[in-house]
Write a protein that holds these residues in place. Structure first.
Motif, PDB file in Angstrom:
ATOM      1  N   ALA A   9      52.224  56.680   6.369  1.00 24.62           N
ATOM      2  CA  ALA A   9      52.015  58.131   6.349  1.00 24.62           C
ATOM      3  C   ALA A   9      50.675  58.489   6.978  1.00 24.62           C
ATOM      4  CB  ALA A   9      52.094  58.646   4.916  1.00 24.62           C
ATOM      5  N   ALA A  10      49.638  57.702   6.654  1.00 28.37           N
ATOM      6  CA  ALA A  10      48.306  57.970   7.208  1.00 28.37           C
ATOM      7  C   ALA A  10      48.293  57.787   8.715  1.00 28.37           C
ATOM      8  CB  ALA A  10      47.275  57.052   6.551  1.00 28.37           C
ATOM      9  N   GLN A  11      48.948  56.732   9.187  1.00 26.57           N
ATOM     10  CA  GLN A  11      49.017  56.512  10.633  1.00 26.57           C
ATOM     11  C   GLN A  11      49.809  57.627  11.315  1.00 26.57           C
ATOM     12  OE1 GLN A  11      47.333  54.443  12.282  1.00 26.57           O
ATOM     13  NE2 GLN A  11      46.684  52.900  10.798  1.00 26.57           N
ATOM     14  N   GLY A  12      50.828  58.127  10.629  1.00 24.29           N
ATOM     15  CA  GLY A  12      51.606  59.229  11.177  1.00 24.29           C
ATOM     16  C   GLY A  12      50.769  60.492  11.305  1.00 24.29           C
ATOM     17  N   GLU A  13      49.939  60.762  10.308  1.00 26.25           N
ATOM     18  CA  GLU A  13      49.057  61.934  10.354  1.00 26.25           C
ATOM     19  C   GLU A  13      48.073  61.830  11.519  1.00 26.25           C
ATOM     20  OE1 GLU A  13      47.125  62.743   6.647  1.00 26.25           O
ATOM     21  OE2 GLU A  13      48.986  62.579   5.492  1.00 26.25           O
ATOM     22  N   LEU A  14      47.525  60.635  11.706  1.00 31.05           N
ATOM     23  CA  LEU A  14      46.586  60.450  12.809  1.00 31.05           C
ATOM     24  C   LEU A  14      47.293  60.634  14.149  1.00 31.05           C
ATOM     25  CD1 LEU A  14      43.854  59.791  13.983  1.00 31.05           C
ATOM     26  CD2 LEU A  14      44.354  57.342  13.699  1.00 31.05           C
ATOM     27  N   GLY A  15      48.480  60.080  14.262  1.00 33.36           N
ATOM     28  CA  GLY A  15      49.237  60.229  15.500  1.00 33.36           C
ATOM     29  C   GLY A  15      49.538  61.688  15.814  1.00 33.36           C
ATOM     30  N   ASN A  16      49.915  62.443  14.796  1.00 29.52           N
ATOM     31  CA  ASN A  16      50.205  63.865  14.994  1.00 29.52           C
ATOM     32  C   ASN A  16      48.947  64.645  15.356  1.00 29.52           C
ATOM     33  OD1 ASN A  16      52.936  63.520  14.435  1.00 29.52           O
ATOM     34  ND2 ASN A  16      52.685  63.941  12.255  1.00 29.52           N
ATOM     35  N   ALA A  17      47.842  64.300  14.709  1.00 26.50           N
ATOM     36  CA  ALA A  17      46.574  64.983  15.004  1.00 26.50           C
ATOM     37  C   ALA A  17      46.129  64.697  16.437  1.00 26.50           C
ATOM     38  CB  ALA A  17      45.499  64.540  14.009  1.00 26.50           C
ATOM     39  N   LEU A  18      46.309  63.470  16.881  1.00 28.15           N
ATOM     40  CA  LEU A  18      45.960  63.124  18.256  1.00 28.15           C
ATOM     41  C   LEU A  18      46.851  63.873  19.249  1.00 28.15           C
ATOM     42  CD1 LEU A  18      45.320  59.276  17.929  1.00 28.15           C
ATOM     43  CD2 LEU A  18      43.665  61.000  18.652  1.00 28.15           C
ATOM     44  N   PRO A  74      55.414  57.301  21.590  1.00 29.84           N
ATOM     45  CA  PRO A  74      55.153  58.741  21.691  1.00 29.84           C
ATOM     46  C   PRO A  74      54.590  59.093  23.061  1.00 29.84           C
ATOM     47  CG  PRO A  74      54.210  57.808  19.690  1.00 29.84           C
ATOM     48  CD  PRO A  74      54.653  56.662  20.526  1.00 29.84           C
ATOM     49  N   LYS A  75      54.964  60.254  23.608  1.00 33.71           N
ATOM     50  CA  LYS A  75      54.466  60.666  24.913  1.00 33.71           C
ATOM     51  C   LYS A  75      53.100  61.294  24.751  1.00 33.71           C
ATOM     52  CE  LYS A  75      55.789  62.936  29.198  1.00 33.71           C
ATOM     53  NZ  LYS A  75      55.423  61.756  29.965  1.00 33.71           N
ATOM     54  N   VAL A  76      52.123  60.790  25.473  1.00 29.03           N
ATOM     55  CA  VAL A  76      50.752  61.273  25.373  1.00 29.03           C
ATOM     56  C   VAL A  76      50.408  62.177  26.540  1.00 29.03           C
ATOM     57  CG1 VAL A  76      48.333  60.571  25.293  1.00 29.03           C
ATOM     58  CG2 VAL A  76      50.047  59.229  24.083  1.00 29.03           C
ATOM     59  N   ASP A  77      51.022  61.950  27.692  1.00 27.15           N
ATOM     60  CA  ASP A  77      50.697  62.713  28.894  1.00 27.15           C
ATOM     61  C   ASP A  77      51.420  64.056  28.874  1.00 27.15           C
ATOM     62  OD1 ASP A  77      50.078  63.679  31.361  1.00 27.15           O
ATOM     63  OD2 ASP A  77      51.232  62.200  32.496  1.00 27.15           O
TER      64      ASP A  77
END
Length: 206
Positions: free
Chosen positions: A98-107, A190-193
């Motif tokens: 869950a924590a990694q998911g939050e960071l991914g979404n924030a990024l 996940p797509k970053v660009d």
């Protein structure tokens, strides 16, 4: 007496081998190694956060809410550690995920912000960090896939007779695994660009 002891030890070794003890050991180590790689790639992503935030801040000082979200998410990730000793705790793994998911979404939200600042998008340092983040997300996906496969192989092994008897005897238990919405979610990074100007939907699994 010495010969008898040697024979007994030899018989025990043969018995354990026949019951899959050595194979379970190897598979357990494979799970731990795969998990270490997952942690390495997630740490690589977390290490990019300070430079990314600072670079974006240089062009978008008033986007404070997004900066706070990313910083807090990174701090939460750092406070939840799942090592080889706690890897068998489903609740701990769920908290970590869950924590990694939050960071991914924030990024993802941070990268969306960059779309509003053409000068930021043209900044060489930002472009380099963006490329690093995209590469890291790809490596995270690969590492997670390998971990999922290692756990599946391990769990399948210790549930199969006669390995299940050996596993029970030596305290080997079924390991929890990452939960995913569907197979495509975990097999696609996940797509970053966001160069097309359309924000990609934030993934709930990272």
């Amino acid at each position: 007496m010495k010969i008898l002891r040697t024979l007994v030890l030899l018989l025990i070794a043969v018995s354990l081998t026949g019951c899959g003890y050595n194979a379970i050991q190897r598979q357990d180590e494979a799970v731990k190694a795969a998990w270490s790689e997952v942690l390495n790639q997630y740490q690589r992503r977390a290490d990019l956060v300070p430079n990314l935030v600072n670079t974006v801040k240089g062009y978008a000082q008033h986007e404070e809410k997004v900066f706070i979200e990313v910083t807090n998410a990174r701090a939460k990730v750092g406070s939840i550690q799942v090592n080889a000793d706690t890897l068998n705790d489903p609740q701990k793994l769920q908290q970590f995920q869950a924590a990694q998911g939050e960071l991914g979404n924030a990024l993802s939200r941070l990268m969306v912000v960059s779309e509003n600042y053409p000068q930021l998008k043209a900044d060489g340092l930002f472009q380099n960090l963006q490329a690093q983040l995209e590469g890291t997300e790809n490596r995270v996906t690969v590492a997670r896939n390998r971990y999922v496969q290692a756990v599946q192989a391990y769990n399948g092994m210790i549930r199969t007779f006669p390995n299940n008897l050996t596993a029970k005897m030596f305290g080997y238990k079924v390991k929890p695994n990452f939960s995913v919405d569907n197979e495509k979610t975990i097999s696609t990074a996940p797509k970053v660009d966001f160069g097309n100007g359309t924000p990609a939907p934030a993934s709930s699994v990272h």
